[in-house]
Write an enzyme that holds these catalytic residues in place. Structure first.
Site, PDB file in Angstrom:
ATOM      1  N   MET A 111       1.010  -1.065  -0.144  1.00 43.70           N
ATOM      2  CA  MET A 111      -0.121  -0.158   0.145  1.00 43.70           C
ATOM      3  C   MET A 111       1.040   1.228  -0.218  1.00 43.70           C
ATOM      4  O   MET A 111       0.303   2.433   0.467  1.00 43.70           O
ATOM      5  CB  MET A 111      -1.027  -0.018   1.093  1.00 43.70           C
ATOM      6  CG  MET A 111      -1.923  -1.225   1.157  1.00 43.70           C
ATOM      7  SD  MET A 111      -3.396  -0.895   1.940  1.00 43.70           S
ATOM      8  CE  MET A 111      -2.863  -0.570   3.613  1.00 43.70           C
TER       9      MET A 111
ATOM     10  N   HIS B 202       9.216  -3.371   3.259  1.00 46.83           N
ATOM     11  CA  HIS B 202       8.858  -3.644   1.800  1.00 46.83           C
ATOM     12  C   HIS B 202      10.107  -3.828   1.098  1.00 46.83           C
ATOM     13  O   HIS B 202      10.126  -4.833   0.351  1.00 46.83           O
ATOM     14  CB  HIS B 202       8.249  -2.345   1.325  1.00 46.83           C
ATOM     15  CG  HIS B 202       7.001  -2.039   2.117  1.00 46.83           C
ATOM     16  ND1 HIS B 202       7.096  -0.806   2.862  1.00 46.83           N
ATOM     17  CD2 HIS B 202       5.636  -2.404   2.043  1.00 46.83           C
ATOM     18  CE1 HIS B 202       5.492  -0.809   3.385  1.00 46.83           C
ATOM     19  NE2 HIS B 202       5.112  -1.666   2.926  1.00 46.83           N
TER      20      HIS B 202
ATOM     21  N   LYS C 255       4.942  -9.954   9.714  1.00 45.64           N
ATOM     22  CA  LYS C 255       4.357  -8.972  10.511  1.00 45.64           C
ATOM     23  C   LYS C 255       2.892  -9.221  10.411  1.00 45.64           C
ATOM     24  O   LYS C 255       2.216  -8.881  11.550  1.00 45.64           O
ATOM     25  CB  LYS C 255       4.946  -7.638  10.084  1.00 45.64           C
ATOM     26  CG  LYS C 255       4.529  -6.768  11.143  1.00 45.64           C
ATOM     27  CD  LYS C 255       4.448  -5.241  10.494  1.00 45.64           C
ATOM     28  CE  LYS C 255       3.418  -4.493  11.410  1.00 45.64           C
ATOM     29  NZ  LYS C 255       2.333  -3.793  10.537  1.00 45.64           N
TER      30      LYS C 255
ATOM     31  N   VAL D 119      10.746  -7.213   9.820  1.00 51.25           N
ATOM     32  CA  VAL D 119      11.989  -6.427   9.677  1.00 51.25           C
ATOM     33  C   VAL D 119      11.528  -5.340  10.891  1.00 51.25           C
ATOM     34  O   VAL D 119      10.424  -4.878  10.949  1.00 51.25           O
ATOM     35  CB  VAL D 119      12.073  -5.565   8.363  1.00 51.25           C
ATOM     36  CG1 VAL D 119      13.319  -4.639   8.675  1.00 51.25           C
ATOM     37  CG2 VAL D 119      12.474  -6.602   7.294  1.00 51.25           C
TER      38      VAL D 119
ATOM     39  N   SER E 116       6.277  -0.307  10.133  1.00 51.85           N
ATOM     40  CA  SER E 116       5.230  -0.147   9.739  1.00 51.85           C
ATOM     41  C   SER E 116       4.938   1.281   9.351  1.00 51.85           C
ATOM     42  O   SER E 116       5.429   2.247   9.700  1.00 51.85           O
ATOM     43  CB  SER E 116       4.226  -0.371  10.868  1.00 51.85           C
ATOM     44  OG  SER E 116       2.607  -0.012  10.308  1.00 51.85           O
TER      45      SER E 116
HETATM   46  P1  AMP Z   1       1.361  -2.747   3.609  1.00 49.45           P
HETATM   47  O1  AMP Z   1       2.003  -1.827   2.425  1.00 49.45           O
HETATM   48  O2  AMP Z   1       1.492  -2.432   5.014  1.00 49.45           O
HETATM   49  O3  AMP Z   1       0.096  -3.371   3.126  1.00 49.45           O
HETATM   50  O4  AMP Z   1       2.282  -3.880   3.538  1.00 49.45           O
HETATM   51  C1  AMP Z   1       2.831  -4.510   2.371  1.00 49.45           C
HETATM   52  C2  AMP Z   1       3.667  -5.848   2.661  1.00 49.45           C
HETATM   53  O5  AMP Z   1       4.749  -5.377   3.324  1.00 49.45           O
HETATM   54  C3  AMP Z   1       2.579  -6.903   3.543  1.00 49.45           C
HETATM   55  O6  AMP Z   1       2.908  -8.229   3.013  1.00 49.45           O
HETATM   56  C4  AMP Z   1       3.290  -6.601   4.881  1.00 49.45           C
HETATM   57  O7  AMP Z   1       3.101  -7.917   5.719  1.00 49.45           O
HETATM   58  C5  AMP Z   1       4.772  -6.318   4.417  1.00 49.45           C
HETATM   59  N1  AMP Z   1       5.410  -5.738   5.791  1.00 49.45           N
HETATM   60  C6  AMP Z   1       4.786  -4.495   6.282  1.00 49.45           C
HETATM   61  N2  AMP Z   1       5.638  -4.408   7.180  1.00 49.45           N
HETATM   62  C7  AMP Z   1       6.484  -5.136   7.347  1.00 49.45           C
HETATM   63  C8  AMP Z   1       7.884  -5.458   8.285  1.00 49.45           C
HETATM   64  N3  AMP Z   1       8.260  -4.745   9.248  1.00 49.45           N
HETATM   65  N4  AMP Z   1       8.718  -6.634   7.768  1.00 49.45           N
HETATM   66  C9  AMP Z   1       8.495  -7.288   6.810  1.00 49.45           C
HETATM   67  N5  AMP Z   1       7.235  -7.201   6.255  1.00 49.45           N
HETATM   68  C10 AMP Z   1       6.540  -5.959   6.291  1.00 49.45           C
END
Ligand code: AMP
Length: 288
Positions: free
Chosen positions: A36, A43, A155, A182, A191
């Site tokens: 997102m 990411h 996560k 991470v 996050s």
């Molecule tokens: P998002 O943009 O928050 O929807 O996350 C996109 C992808 O990145 C999802 O698969 C999340 O689980 C992953 N993600 C977000 N934060 C982390 C993190 N700290 N470590 C590893 N993967 C992450």
């Protein structure tokens, strides 16, 4: 838009038609990293996994309105596409699909992908409709992109389970790969939402990790009672005045049913959600 640097050229696509055309001739295997946006090192780690394993890497950047159960949360979700594209380029991502809302959900769109048991507790209970939104958009992306592998962060452990179930049930051949969380040096999971924390909340936020590690420590010392481990997490969280815990969970690692006791040799998931003011953070620790 096409930009170049030493390592790669990232092609930015906006429409389903552009995507179809671009994917027709790409080298396989194809690795997908759905996001997102507001990209961070979490990411990046997924992109690096894709780059290592796949001949072509595609990332998607789409703030999916259907997975936000609160309109205000959707509105304030951080966005910076130029910065995100620069990160994709640095990481050697070949294609970025960054569609508008109507490209993903054309007028008249009227389907919901709703996963059963694993989507119900925890985040599913706390955020009604959230996993329907996630499963629906990921089903669309999996179908449009036809990747060999898709990379998700541990996560969001329940999200990985929901997507695996969805892909299996809908016979989507994309393999779902979970990648380690991470963290910041103080243990806070990266996050996109961390940007909303005030300095005091940011300083308090590693309490999530401390609570999980307290429960893990208990388990390593031989504690098997779900209640005792939930209490251990609750006690750590409530010692932090800025933290308002939403739930703590000790659940079966396959079904996410709450456990009375952790059976030796069976996977379990410690997880929790905590509010700091208007910002809600989650984290988890798999054990067993
Ligand atoms: P998002 O943009 O928050 O929807 O996350 C996109 C992808 O990145 C999802 O698969 C999340 O689980 C992953 N993600 C977000 N934060 C982390 C993190 N700290 N470590 C590893 N993967 C992450």
């Amino acid at each position: 838009m096409t930009t170049t640097d030493r390592r790669t050229t990232t092609h930015v696509l906006r429409t389903r038609a552009e995507l179809r055309e671009a994917l027709a001739g790409v080298a396989r295997p194809l690795g997908l990293v759905p996001t997102m946006g507001w990209l961070h090192a979490g990411h990046r780690s997924l992109m690096q996994r894709a780059r290592a394993a796949d001949a072509t890497t595609i990332a998607t950047i789409f703030v999916n309105p259907r997975q936000f159960n609160e309109a205000a949360d959707y509105q304030r979700y951080p966005r910076n596409e130029a910065r995100d594209l620069a990160i994709c380029e640095e990481e050697g991502v070949d294609i970025v699909f960054a569609p508008g809302v109507e490209e993903v959900y054309p007028p008249g769109f009227d389907t919901v992908v709703s996963v059963g048991e694993v989507a119900r507790p925890l985040e599913g209970a706390a955020r009604p409709g959230h996993f329907d939104g996630v499963a629906t958009v990921v089903a669309i992306l999996f179908d449009l992109i036809g990747a060999d592998h898709a990379y998700f962060g541990q996560k969001d452990a329940q999200q990985v389970m929901v997507i695996r179930q969805m892909a299996r049930d809908l016979a989507i051949p994309t393999e779902v790969i979970a990648c380690p969380t991470v963290r910041e040096p103080d243990g806070l999971a990266l996050s996109s939402r961390n940007v909303h924390l005030s300095p005091a909340e940011r300083a308090a936020a590693p309490v999530l990790r401390r609570a999980l590690l307290a429960a893990r420590g208990g388990w390593e010392a031989g504690e098997r009672s779900g209640d005792a481990l939930r209490d251990a997490m609750w006690e750590v969280l409530t010692s932090e005045p800025l933290a308002t815990p939403a739930y703590v969970s000790v659940a079966d690692g396959r079904t996410l049913r709450e456990l009375d006791r952790i059976a030796d040799g069976e996977p379990a998931l410690l997880s929790l959600a905590v509010r700091f003011g208007a910002t809600r953070l989650i984290d988890n620790e798999p054990i067993g």
